[in-house]
Design a protein around this motif. Sequence first.
Motif, PDB file in Angstrom:
ATOM      1  N   LYS A 171       0.833  -1.212   0.000  1.00 30.91           N
ATOM      2  CA  LYS A 171       0.000   0.000   0.000  1.00 30.91           C
ATOM      3  C   LYS A 171       0.863   1.255   0.000  1.00 30.91           C
ATOM      4  O   LYS A 171       0.541   2.248  -0.680  1.00 30.91           O
ATOM      5  CB  LYS A 171      -0.918   0.016   1.218  1.00 30.91           C
ATOM      6  N   LYS A 172       1.948   1.222   0.755  1.00 32.36           N
ATOM      7  CA  LYS A 172       2.855   2.370   0.802  1.00 32.36           C
ATOM      8  C   LYS A 172       3.434   2.654  -0.580  1.00 32.36           C
ATOM      9  O   LYS A 172       3.498   3.809  -1.020  1.00 32.36           O
ATOM     10  CB  LYS A 172       3.980   2.099   1.800  1.00 32.36           C
ATOM     11  N   ASP A 173       3.830   1.585  -1.288  1.00 32.07           N
ATOM     12  CA  ASP A 173       4.373   1.750  -2.641  1.00 32.07           C
ATOM     13  C   ASP A 173       3.298   2.257  -3.605  1.00 32.07           C
ATOM     14  O   ASP A 173       3.564   3.107  -4.465  1.00 32.07           O
ATOM     15  CB  ASP A 173       4.946   0.420  -3.151  1.00 32.07           C
ATOM     16  N   ASP A 175       0.608   4.025  -2.833  1.00 30.71           N
ATOM     17  CA  ASP A 175       0.321   5.425  -2.511  1.00 30.71           C
ATOM     18  C   ASP A 175       1.383   6.349  -3.092  1.00 30.71           C
ATOM     19  O   ASP A 175       1.066   7.457  -3.560  1.00 30.71           O
ATOM     20  CB  ASP A 175       0.257   5.608  -0.991  1.00 30.71           C
ATOM     21  N   LYS A 176       2.625   5.904  -3.087  1.00 28.26           N
ATOM     22  CA  LYS A 176       3.714   6.705  -3.643  1.00 28.26           C
ATOM     23  C   LYS A 176       3.539   6.879  -5.147  1.00 28.26           C
ATOM     24  O   LYS A 176       3.703   7.980  -5.688  1.00 28.26           O
ATOM     25  CB  LYS A 176       5.058   6.030  -3.340  1.00 28.26           C
ATOM     26  N   ILE A 177       3.197   5.766  -5.831  1.00 26.53           N
ATOM     27  CA  ILE A 177       3.000   5.829  -7.283  1.00 26.53           C
ATOM     28  C   ILE A 177       1.805   6.707  -7.620  1.00 26.53           C
ATOM     29  O   ILE A 177       1.848   7.533  -8.551  1.00 26.53           O
ATOM     30  CB  ILE A 177       2.810   4.413  -7.857  1.00 26.53           C
ATOM     31  N   LYS A 179       0.539   9.127  -5.875  1.00 23.64           N
ATOM     32  CA  LYS A 179       0.881  10.525  -5.611  1.00 23.64           C
ATOM     33  C   LYS A 179       1.663  11.115  -6.776  1.00 23.64           C
ATOM     34  O   LYS A 179       1.412  12.257  -7.204  1.00 23.64           O
ATOM     35  CB  LYS A 179       1.698  10.620  -4.321  1.00 23.64           C
ATOM     36  N   GLN A 180       2.605  10.326  -7.318  1.00 28.79           N
ATOM     37  CA  GLN A 180       3.377  10.794  -8.466  1.00 28.79           C
ATOM     38  C   GLN A 180       2.483  10.979  -9.695  1.00 28.79           C
ATOM     39  O   GLN A 180       2.627  11.951 -10.440  1.00 28.79           O
ATOM     40  CB  GLN A 180       4.502   9.794  -8.772  1.00 28.79           C
ATOM     41  N   ASP A 182      -0.809  11.527  -9.671  1.00 31.41           N
ATOM     42  CA  ASP A 182      -1.684  12.673  -9.416  1.00 31.41           C
ATOM     43  C   ASP A 182      -0.953  13.977  -9.698  1.00 31.41           C
ATOM     44  O   ASP A 182      -1.520  14.919 -10.277  1.00 31.41           O
ATOM     45  CB  ASP A 182      -2.166  12.665  -7.959  1.00 31.41           C
ATOM     46  N   GLU A 183       0.296  14.024  -9.279  1.00 28.02           N
ATOM     47  CA  GLU A 183       1.109  15.222  -9.495  1.00 28.02           C
ATOM     48  C   GLU A 183       1.266  15.513 -10.984  1.00 28.02           C
ATOM     49  O   GLU A 183       1.204  16.653 -11.430  1.00 28.02           O
ATOM     50  CB  GLU A 183       2.479  15.029  -8.833  1.00 28.02           C
TER      51      GLU A 183
END
Length: 212
Positions: A171-173, A175-177, A179-180, A182-183
């Motif tokens: 999940k952490k990985d 969420d990181k992807i 976020k990238q 979305d950015e």
Amino acid sequence: MDNVIGKKVRMKDIVDVPIYLQRYYIKYWGRTGTIVAVTFNTYVFENITYTIDFGEYGHLNVTSNYFIFIDEEENENMAALTGYAAVAVIEQGCYNKEYYYAIYADGYNYKVGDKVLVSNNNDIWTIKRLLTVQQAAEEHKAAITAEVVTHVDNSAYLKRVKQRKEAAAIKKDMDKIIKQMDEQMKYDIYAEENPDLKKMLERYRELKGEWD
């Protein structure tokens, strides 16, 4: 409180003692003693302090938070066990002191490395060594007063713990992807609504070498 004078007690595990007090209690971990005095402190939240005699380890003044009373019937019955089939040697405490536990023929074939519950402690322990009755008698001169209660199969629990950790990492990985992504996507979305922003985005990507 005079009725508790002379009662046998056992100190709780070191993990049950606050960290800031552990260095004071470490040598008493799991030991049994006798209450020799009781003090009622009305000026300290009405706490009762028990003075416990640990023989060669001296006296200790504590509240009832840090010890348990040993049932007299249990204490009498567990004075010296007999009729057991083998002996489990288990390391306990901060200094990994070895303790000896009687193993009875309960239908399970105990092995080194097995997780077990024992009669004088609620934690799960690992069998370090297995001895025959004769080997234990030669190696351990004192009477064996505690026994292995049952084998504990916590493999399913450990599997669940491992799966939860793996799920949390995935999940952490993710969420990181996300976020990238979305950015990145927000620039494209807003650029479609604003010509000036679109031109700046195109120029930015050109300068960054992001165009094919």
